[in-house]
Design a protein around this motif. Structure first.
Motif, mmCIF file in Angstrom:
data_model
loop_
_atom_site.group_PDB
_atom_site.id
_atom_site.type_symbol
_atom_site.label_atom_id
_atom_site.label_comp_id
_atom_site.label_asym_id
_atom_site.label_seq_id
_atom_site.Cartn_x
_atom_site.Cartn_y
_atom_site.Cartn_z
ATOM 1 N N ILE A 191 71.106 61.328 28.744
ATOM 2 C CA ILE A 191 70.905 62.470 28.016
ATOM 3 C C ILE A 191 71.967 63.095 27.373
ATOM 4 C CG2 ILE A 191 69.228 64.208 27.413
ATOM 5 C CD1 ILE A 191 68.179 64.309 29.956
ATOM 6 N N VAL A 223 67.595 59.199 25.794
ATOM 7 C CA VAL A 223 67.872 60.607 24.715
ATOM 8 C C VAL A 223 68.004 61.283 24.570
ATOM 9 C CG1 VAL A 223 65.831 62.268 25.262
ATOM 10 C CG2 VAL A 223 65.966 60.488 26.525
ATOM 11 N N SER A 224 67.647 61.868 22.863
ATOM 12 C CA SER A 224 68.948 62.293 22.108
ATOM 13 C C SER A 224 68.954 64.119 21.490
ATOM 14 C CB SER A 224 69.664 61.312 21.138
ATOM 15 O OG SER A 224 71.018 62.109 20.553
ATOM 16 N N SER A 226 69.410 66.889 22.437
ATOM 17 C CA SER A 226 68.892 67.526 23.534
ATOM 18 C C SER A 226 69.191 69.071 22.501
ATOM 19 C CB SER A 226 69.211 67.411 24.664
ATOM 20 O OG SER A 226 70.413 67.258 25.095
ATOM 21 N N CYS A 233 66.415 70.016 27.173
ATOM 22 C CA CYS A 233 66.512 69.107 28.521
ATOM 23 C C CYS A 233 65.082 68.860 29.589
ATOM 24 C CB CYS A 233 68.095 69.300 29.048
ATOM 25 S SG CYS A 233 69.448 68.987 27.777
ATOM 26 N N THR A 237 63.366 65.461 29.592
ATOM 27 C CA THR A 237 62.776 64.455 30.364
ATOM 28 C C THR A 237 61.452 64.245 31.317
ATOM 29 O OG1 THR A 237 65.099 65.625 31.306
ATOM 30 C CG2 THR A 237 64.388 64.829 32.983
ATOM 31 N N SER A 252 73.785 62.938 32.514
ATOM 32 C CA SER A 252 73.783 63.799 31.449
ATOM 33 C C SER A 252 75.323 64.052 31.122
ATOM 34 C CB SER A 252 73.522 65.276 32.130
ATOM 35 O OG SER A 252 73.180 66.066 30.538
#
Length: 339
Positions: A191, A223-224, A226, A233, A237, A252
């Motif tokens: 992330i 995953v970007s 955030s 987040c 998530t 993270s």
């Protein structure tokens, strides 16, 4: 050719005669080796004292400009306020321009305003974009040096980058993850807070490189955007856990770790290994509770010393043109958590 210090001053500092100093300076024989070293040390001491005199009464105003979660900006501000008083006889004070999210136009306007108001330096954590690089160029033209912190804007006129080697940090996280998941079948969630921060991109690249080298069959899910915030987040998530039922570990890069932990708990899923960055209060609590496996940390006070030295060198208050050293990467677990 005359020496930069009078012979009498060197002799007084070394505790020897002026004739002895004269023989040493001109390389004449008849002086013991220990006495030569004594005179050379005296000159070194005079150089150091001259630097202190040069710093005496010097005042520097530094602007700290950061787009980052409040947890991290608080750590940087604390490190700055702890370190700067120890820099006397120079006096450093800071102005703070800190936001968790910053519209590009507003960020550029702030940097341009600093250039008009006057500052001895800008310490900047900002996205690596052409607009930011152009704003750094305008500050440089106004004789305001820019030092990038934690994440770089390399294609700019900034005078220095201070922080860890982000690619090495990501590779360290990847190596640790491979060791901890050696006997576990699980996908790894990575992330980031924004694709525009070069430091986060480099960490992610280093992580993937280490995973390919040590565990090439492991799936990494990214995953970007955030923003490094707990609420965002947590939402991202939770969505990833629904879409990828084999996620069982997290790296993270950008923060928001309490939201990540909450999402795993809400989905009744186990996180076998969880690696984060920086030792804010939230991450300390997550380490103690066992939710974080490890945190990659570097000494922010040492970073602030390097920032101050870069500023003073730029303004001629310190000699030389020494670039900052890359910050060391520390792996913190619940068992070596510093006070």
């Amino acid at each position: 050719m005359p020496h930069r210090y009078p012979v009498r001053e060197i002799a007084r500092q070394a505790g020897v005669s002026e004739a002895t100093v004269d023989r040493v300076l001109h390389g004449r024989p008849g002086v013991r080796e220990g006495t030569v070293l004594q005179v050379e040390q005296a000159i070194t001491d005079l150089d150091r004292q001259r630097t202190q005199l040069r710093l005496s009464g010097r005042r520097f105003l530094i602007d700290l400009v950061m787009e980052t979660p409040r947890q991290f900006s608080g750590l940087v501000r604390e490190a700055m306020e702890q370190e700067f008083p120890g820099l006397r006889p120079a006096v450093m004070r800071a102005r703070y321009h800190l936001r968790e999210t910053w519209a590009t136009d507003d960020l550029i306007a702030q940097l341009d305003a600093i250039g008009r108001q006057g500052s001895h330096a800008v310490v900047l954590k900002a996205p690596d974009t052409p607009e930011v690089a152009a704003a750094i160029g305008r500050l440089t033209a106004a004789r305001v040096p820019v030092i990038t912190l934690v994440t770089d804007v390399p294609m700019s006129t900034r005078i220095a980058y201070v922080g860890m080697d982000n690619r090495a940090a990501g590779a360290t996280a990847g190596y640790l993850m491979c060791q901890w998941l050696r006997h576990v079948h699980a996908d790894v969630l990575v992330i980031t807070s924004s694709a525009m921060f070069r430091g986060e991109e480099e960490r992610e690249m280093g992580f993937r490189s280490a995973m390919r080298a040590h565990d090439p069959g492991r799936r990494v899910i990214e995953v970007s955007d955030s923003d490094g915030l707990d609420a965002t987040c947590g939402t991202l998530t939770a969505r990833a856990l629904r879409d990828f039922p084999d996620i069982g570990a997290v790296y993270s890069i950008g923060g928001g770790n309490r939201g990540i932990v909450a999402a795993f708990a809400a989905a009744d899923r186990t996180c076998e290994a969880f690696i984060g960055h920086d030792l804010g209060d939230a991450n300390r609590a997550l380490l103690r509770s066992g939710h974080l496996t490890a945190v990659l940390h570097h000494d922010l006070r040492a970073d602030m010393r390097q920032v101050a030295q870069s500023v003073m060198r730029f303004h001629g208050a310190l000699p030389g043109d020494q670039p900052p050293r890359v910050s060391g990467i520390q792996v913190i677990t619940p068992h070596n958590l510093p006070d």
